[in-house]
Design a protein around this motif. Sequence first.
Motif, PDB file in Angstrom:
ATOM      1  N   GLU A  33      21.318 -24.723  -5.826  1.00  0.00           N
ATOM      2  CA  GLU A  33      21.387 -23.605  -6.764  1.00  0.00           C
ATOM      3  C   GLU A  33      20.675 -23.932  -8.074  1.00  0.00           C
ATOM      4  OE1 GLU A  33      25.523 -22.765  -7.103  1.00  0.00           O
ATOM      5  OE2 GLU A  33      25.655 -21.816  -5.107  1.00  0.00           O
ATOM      6  N   LYS A  34      20.875 -25.134  -8.595  1.00  0.00           N
ATOM      7  CA  LYS A  34      20.202 -25.536  -9.830  1.00  0.00           C
ATOM      8  C   LYS A  34      18.697 -25.642  -9.613  1.00  0.00           C
ATOM      9  CE  LYS A  34      24.044 -28.082 -11.957  1.00  0.00           C
ATOM     10  NZ  LYS A  34      24.511 -29.415 -12.423  1.00  0.00           N
ATOM     11  N   ASN A  35      18.310 -26.171  -8.484  1.00  0.00           N
ATOM     12  CA  ASN A  35      16.889 -26.340  -8.185  1.00  0.00           C
ATOM     13  C   ASN A  35      16.197 -24.985  -8.067  1.00  0.00           C
ATOM     14  OD1 ASN A  35      14.770 -28.408  -7.375  1.00  0.00           O
ATOM     15  ND2 ASN A  35      14.681 -27.040  -5.605  1.00  0.00           N
ATOM     16  N   TRP A  36      16.869 -24.013  -7.453  1.00  0.00           N
ATOM     17  CA  TRP A  36      16.272 -22.683  -7.299  1.00  0.00           C
ATOM     18  C   TRP A  36      16.091 -22.011  -8.664  1.00  0.00           C
ATOM     19  CZ3 TRP A  36      13.412 -20.422  -3.951  1.00  0.00           C
ATOM     20  CH2 TRP A  36      13.234 -19.039  -3.982  1.00  0.00           C
ATOM     21  N   LYS A  37      17.057 -22.156  -9.549  1.00  0.00           N
ATOM     22  CA  LYS A  37      16.920 -21.592 -10.893  1.00  0.00           C
ATOM     23  C   LYS A  37      15.734 -22.223 -11.618  1.00  0.00           C
ATOM     24  CE  LYS A  37      21.795 -20.382 -11.604  1.00  0.00           C
ATOM     25  NZ  LYS A  37      23.025 -20.665 -12.392  1.00  0.00           N
ATOM     26  N   ARG A  38      15.586 -23.528 -11.481  1.00  0.00           N
ATOM     27  CA  ARG A  38      14.471 -24.228 -12.119  1.00  0.00           C
ATOM     28  C   ARG A  38      13.141 -23.766 -11.535  1.00  0.00           C
ATOM     29  NH1 ARG A  38      11.317 -28.437 -10.645  1.00  0.00           N
ATOM     30  NH2 ARG A  38      12.520 -28.759  -8.725  1.00  0.00           N
ATOM     31  N   ARG A  39      13.098 -23.631 -10.233  1.00  0.00           N
ATOM     32  CA  ARG A  39      11.864 -23.275  -9.547  1.00  0.00           C
ATOM     33  C   ARG A  39      11.396 -21.851  -9.842  1.00  0.00           C
ATOM     34  NH1 ARG A  39       7.916 -25.731  -6.492  1.00  0.00           N
ATOM     35  NH2 ARG A  39       8.675 -27.420  -5.213  1.00  0.00           N
ATOM     36  N   THR A  40      12.316 -20.946 -10.077  1.00  0.00           N
ATOM     37  CA  THR A  40      11.970 -19.534 -10.214  1.00  0.00           C
ATOM     38  C   THR A  40      11.756 -19.087 -11.659  1.00  0.00           C
ATOM     39  OG1 THR A  40      14.343 -18.984 -10.128  1.00  0.00           O
ATOM     40  CG2 THR A  40      13.108 -18.852  -8.073  1.00  0.00           C
ATOM     41  N   VAL A  41      11.885 -19.976 -12.610  1.00  0.00           N
ATOM     42  CA  VAL A  41      11.641 -19.612 -14.009  1.00  0.00           C
ATOM     43  C   VAL A  41      10.192 -19.157 -14.163  1.00  0.00           C
ATOM     44  CG1 VAL A  41      11.463 -20.474 -16.369  1.00  0.00           C
ATOM     45  CG2 VAL A  41      13.399 -21.136 -14.949  1.00  0.00           C
ATOM     46  N   GLY A  42      10.003 -17.934 -14.620  1.00  0.00           N
ATOM     47  CA  GLY A  42       8.666 -17.392 -14.814  1.00  0.00           C
ATOM     48  C   GLY A  42       7.945 -17.022 -13.530  1.00  0.00           C
ATOM     49  N   LYS A  43       8.678 -17.025 -12.402  1.00  0.00           N
ATOM     50  CA  LYS A  43       8.070 -16.689 -11.110  1.00  0.00           C
ATOM     51  C   LYS A  43       8.924 -15.635 -10.404  1.00  0.00           C
ATOM     52  CE  LYS A  43       6.064 -21.304 -10.593  1.00  0.00           C
ATOM     53  NZ  LYS A  43       5.982 -22.515  -9.749  1.00  0.00           N
ATOM     54  N   PRO A  44       8.943 -14.413 -10.919  1.00  0.00           N
ATOM     55  CA  PRO A  44       9.806 -13.374 -10.354  1.00  0.00           C
ATOM     56  C   PRO A  44       9.465 -13.004  -8.916  1.00  0.00           C
ATOM     57  CG  PRO A  44       8.229 -12.433 -11.911  1.00  0.00           C
ATOM     58  CD  PRO A  44       8.137 -13.910 -12.045  1.00  0.00           C
ATOM     59  N   GLN A  45       8.250 -13.322  -8.468  1.00  0.00           N
ATOM     60  CA  GLN A  45       7.866 -12.962  -7.103  1.00  0.00           C
ATOM     61  C   GLN A  45       8.471 -13.882  -6.050  1.00  0.00           C
ATOM     62  OE1 GLN A  45       5.984 -14.294  -9.518  1.00  0.00           O
ATOM     63  NE2 GLN A  45       3.958 -14.886  -8.755  1.00  0.00           N
ATOM     64  N   MET A  46       9.025 -15.026  -6.457  1.00  0.00           N
ATOM     65  CA  MET A  46       9.659 -15.923  -5.501  1.00  0.00           C
ATOM     66  C   MET A  46      10.969 -15.320  -5.017  1.00  0.00           C
ATOM     67  SD  MET A  46       8.957 -19.812  -6.880  1.00  0.00           S
ATOM     68  CE  MET A  46      10.023 -20.483  -5.588  1.00  0.00           C
TER      69      MET A  46
END
Length: 237
Positions: A33-46
């Motif tokens: 869950e933490k990794n997904w939040k980090r990964r999707t910052v500024g990437k709304p298309q993910m």
Amino acid sequence: MNREPQIRRVTRVEAFCRPLDWAWPKQNREFIEKNWKRRTVGKPQMFNGRVLLLQNVEFERDLCRNTYFEVDYADFVAWIDKGYPDPAIANGFAMGALRGSDGAFICGVMGNGTTNAGRVYFAAGTPDLSDLRPDGTVDLATSLTRELAEETGLSEDDYHVDDEWIIVQRWPTIALLRMVTLPMTAEEGAAKIRANIAAQHEPELQDVRIVRGKEDIDPERMPLFLQSFFGWVFDQR
């Protein structure tokens, strides 16, 4: 599993999806869950949809048989970012080795809004539920052409796809490649793809790169399996 690169040709690929109760995501839910939040910052298309990972791969003469299972994309990304902690699982995907009529290859440079921003490789994507057929088979041939269309804007009328598959194993990555040849030079093909990218609303690629020989292999931006593939291809010329 053997982590040394292995490359072989086969005439047939069979792929199936079977249930698997994967323990690793259950044991690492907080990290995921933490990794997904980090990964999707500024990437709304993910989007955290369902994808297919390999639980087994077997070879029998000219046949490669793959067995997949369903998993959340966020679990898959976390497994990669954690350093592939479960060695029994692999990322197995179809990929078109796009080349011009002059034999030079055309790779994509992934866009900044993607998971692998800046990385250089052929158009490809982890199989997902759209590749799953009612009988439980996974249509990797269609996955290959779909990813080419989505990333490069090329349609099936624009190129020829070889029947033969080239399997590049560099565990935990297994790339199932087919040679895809354009009726134009790599330079002309690259120009066509760049024009297609410019016309896309949210392109996955930011550019393309032509690979003519070993001197064009980029160890910093190309994944290891692709470096192995190019080394193998150019050794045969």
